[in-house]
Design a protein around this motif. Structure first.
Motif, short mmCIF file in Angstrom:
data_model
loop_
_atom_site.label_atom_id
_atom_site.label_comp_id
_atom_site.label_asym_id
_atom_site.label_seq_id
_atom_site.Cartn_x
_atom_site.Cartn_y
_atom_site.Cartn_z
N ASN A 1 -0.58 15.39 4.12
CA ASN A 1 -0.15 14.49 5.19
C ASN A 1 -1.26 14.22 6.19
O ASN A 1 -1.01 14.13 7.40
CB ASN A 1 1.06 15.07 5.92
CG ASN A 1 2.29 15.02 5.07
OD1 ASN A 1 2.50 14.05 4.35
ND2 ASN A 1 3.09 16.06 5.11
N GLY A 2 -2.46 14.15 5.72
CA GLY A 2 -3.59 13.85 6.59
C GLY A 2 -4.13 15.04 7.35
O GLY A 2 -5.18 14.95 7.96
N ASP B 1 0.83 -1.19 0.00
CA ASP B 1 0.00 0.00 0.00
C ASP B 1 0.87 1.25 0.00
O ASP B 1 1.78 1.36 0.80
CB ASP B 1 -0.87 0.01 1.28
CG ASP B 1 -2.34 -0.03 0.92
OD1 ASP B 1 -2.63 -0.28 -0.27
OD2 ASP B 1 -3.17 0.18 1.81
N LYS B 2 0.58 2.15 -0.89
CA LYS B 2 1.36 3.38 -0.92
C LYS B 2 0.75 4.39 0.04
O LYS B 2 -0.43 4.35 0.34
CB LYS B 2 1.38 3.94 -2.33
CG LYS B 2 2.40 3.27 -3.20
CD LYS B 2 2.73 4.20 -4.33
CE LYS B 2 3.84 3.70 -5.21
NZ LYS B 2 4.03 4.58 -6.35
N LYS B 3 1.60 5.32 0.49
CA LYS B 3 1.14 6.30 1.45
C LYS B 3 0.58 7.52 0.71
O LYS B 3 1.24 8.08 -0.16
CB LYS B 3 2.31 6.72 2.34
CG LYS B 3 1.88 7.35 3.61
CD LYS B 3 3.08 7.55 4.54
CE LYS B 3 2.80 8.69 5.48
NZ LYS B 3 3.63 9.85 5.31
N LYS B 4 -0.61 7.90 1.07
CA LYS B 4 -1.22 9.10 0.49
C LYS B 4 -0.54 10.33 1.08
O LYS B 4 -0.35 10.42 2.27
CB LYS B 4 -2.71 9.10 0.84
CG LYS B 4 -3.43 10.37 0.47
CD LYS B 4 -4.81 10.40 1.08
CE LYS B 4 -4.76 10.95 2.50
NZ LYS B 4 -6.07 10.99 3.16
N ILE B 5 -0.16 11.27 0.22
CA ILE B 5 0.44 12.48 0.78
C ILE B 5 -0.51 13.67 0.65
O ILE B 5 -0.56 14.51 1.54
CB ILE B 5 1.82 12.78 0.15
CG1 ILE B 5 2.39 14.07 0.73
CG2 ILE B 5 1.79 12.85 -1.35
CD1 ILE B 5 3.86 14.16 0.63
N LYS C 1 -6.28 11.79 -5.27
CA LYS C 1 -5.24 11.63 -4.25
C LYS C 1 -3.87 11.51 -4.92
O LYS C 1 -3.76 10.96 -6.01
CB LYS C 1 -5.49 10.36 -3.43
CG LYS C 1 -6.66 10.48 -2.49
CD LYS C 1 -6.85 9.20 -1.71
CE LYS C 1 -7.91 9.34 -0.63
NZ LYS C 1 -9.20 9.89 -1.12
N SER D 1 11.96 10.52 -2.78
CA SER D 1 10.55 10.21 -2.46
C SER D 1 9.66 11.44 -2.59
O SER D 1 8.76 11.64 -1.79
CB SER D 1 10.42 9.66 -1.05
OG SER D 1 10.71 8.31 -1.07
N GLU E 1 0.02 10.10 -4.12
CA GLU E 1 0.74 9.25 -3.17
C GLU E 1 2.20 9.67 -3.03
O GLU E 1 2.74 10.36 -3.89
CB GLU E 1 0.65 7.79 -3.63
CG GLU E 1 -0.72 7.24 -3.34
CD GLU E 1 -1.01 5.94 -4.08
OE1 GLU E 1 -0.19 5.52 -4.90
OE2 GLU E 1 -2.07 5.37 -3.79
N LEU E 2 2.80 9.23 -1.93
CA LEU E 2 4.21 9.51 -1.69
C LEU E 2 5.05 8.93 -2.83
O LEU E 2 4.91 7.76 -3.17
CB LEU E 2 4.62 8.86 -0.36
CG LEU E 2 6.01 9.20 0.14
CD1 LEU E 2 6.11 10.65 0.56
CD2 LEU E 2 6.39 8.29 1.30
#
Ligand code: ADP
Ligand code: MG
Length: 253
Positions: free
Chosen positions: A70-71, A2-6, A32, A198, A34-35
């Motif tokens: 970052n959320g 799973d990739k991280k959503k930025i 969205k 990244s 992603e990182l």
């Protein structure tokens, strides 16, 4: 994995209103980032691409909707002083026309964001050395922008955009003024940078070949995201051209 959503763009709208006109430049768009992902935004002229980048860079305020970075929900981010701080800490800009300061040397142009951040001189030199290597301009550091080719000037702009290690790079037609080979060099630098650091990139282009360097393509038309394509490294150019053709045909209907 799973990739991280930025970055999340939530139901973003922008209406430009003035005496006798009202333009809906963005109509409730969501997506969205992603990182470490590069998204290409492709669309016809006037479809809202620059409006989107301006809002993502807090250079302009949306009419409705929000951006989460970052959320964190950042509704206040479009007001000063938040907007400037948000830009300083999160965003690197790369423009079609480079936007370099002509009286400063290459290394001074690159160092500028750190100087503006108030970073001590002793810490600036190693950072400049690091990014200047990444873009391959070690032998040009004392030159002025006017002494460089277009491709080299764009490399300076990239180094300047990444020197503060911002999580997000916003690029509006970064290869629009460059020939095919130089464009490829610049796009490869962006891809390397994304992989090494990244970073996440949103790149606006109307060129399908440029879009093939991205991980994903969002197709804009008339303020909407009307289609999407995930690059597979196989037949990407043909597939992107085909999708883009469908959109340009829509316009003439
Ligand atoms: P693109 O970058 O895809 O060419 P823009 O985001 O620049 O499109 O513009 C989207 C729409 O919004 C266009 O119809 C454009 O004329 C309009 N527009 C952009 N900026 C402004 C502004 N400052 N005032 C009024 N209308 C604008
Ligand atoms: Mg534009």
């Amino acid at each position: 994995m799973d990739k991280k959503k930025i970055l999340a763009v939530n139901e973003l709208s922008k209406i430009y209103k003035g005496e006798g006109y009202k333009v809906e430049a963005l109509k409730n768009i969501s997506f969205k980032l992603e990182l470490g992902e590069m998204i290409a935004v492709m669309g016809t002229s006037g479809s809202g691409k620059s409006t989107l980048l301006n809002i993502l860079g807090a250079l302009d305020e949306p009419t409705a909707g929000s951006i989460e970075l970052n959320g964190n929900h950042t509704k206040e981010m479009f007001k000063e002083p938040h907007a400037s701080l948000y830009r300083r800490d999160n965003i690197g800009f790369i423009f079609q026309s480079f936007h370099l300061l002509k009286d400063l040397s290459v290394e001074e142009n690159i160092a500028l964001p750190l100087i503006l951040k108030g970073i001590h001189k002793d810490l600036i030199t190693p950072k400049v050395n690091q990014v200047i290597k990444l873009v391959g301009l070690m032998n040009w550091r004392k030159h002025r922008p006017i002494q460089l080719s277009g491709g080299q000037q764009q490399r300076v702009a990239i180094a300047r955009a990444i020197i503060t290690a911002p999580p997000i790079i916003l690029a509006d037609e970064p290869t629009g003024n460059l020939d095919f080979n130089t464009s490829s060099e610049i796009l490869n630098i962006l891809v390397d940078m994304k992989e090494q650091l990244s970073q996440s990139i949103i790149l606006v282009t109307h060129d399908a070949n440029v879009a093939t360097y991205a991980d994903r393509v969002l197709f804009f038309h008339d303020g909407n995201i009307v289609d999407e394509y995930k690059c597979e490294a196989n037949n990407d150019l043909e597939n992107i051209l085909e999708k883009f053709k469908l959109i340009t045909e829509r316009q003439t209907v």
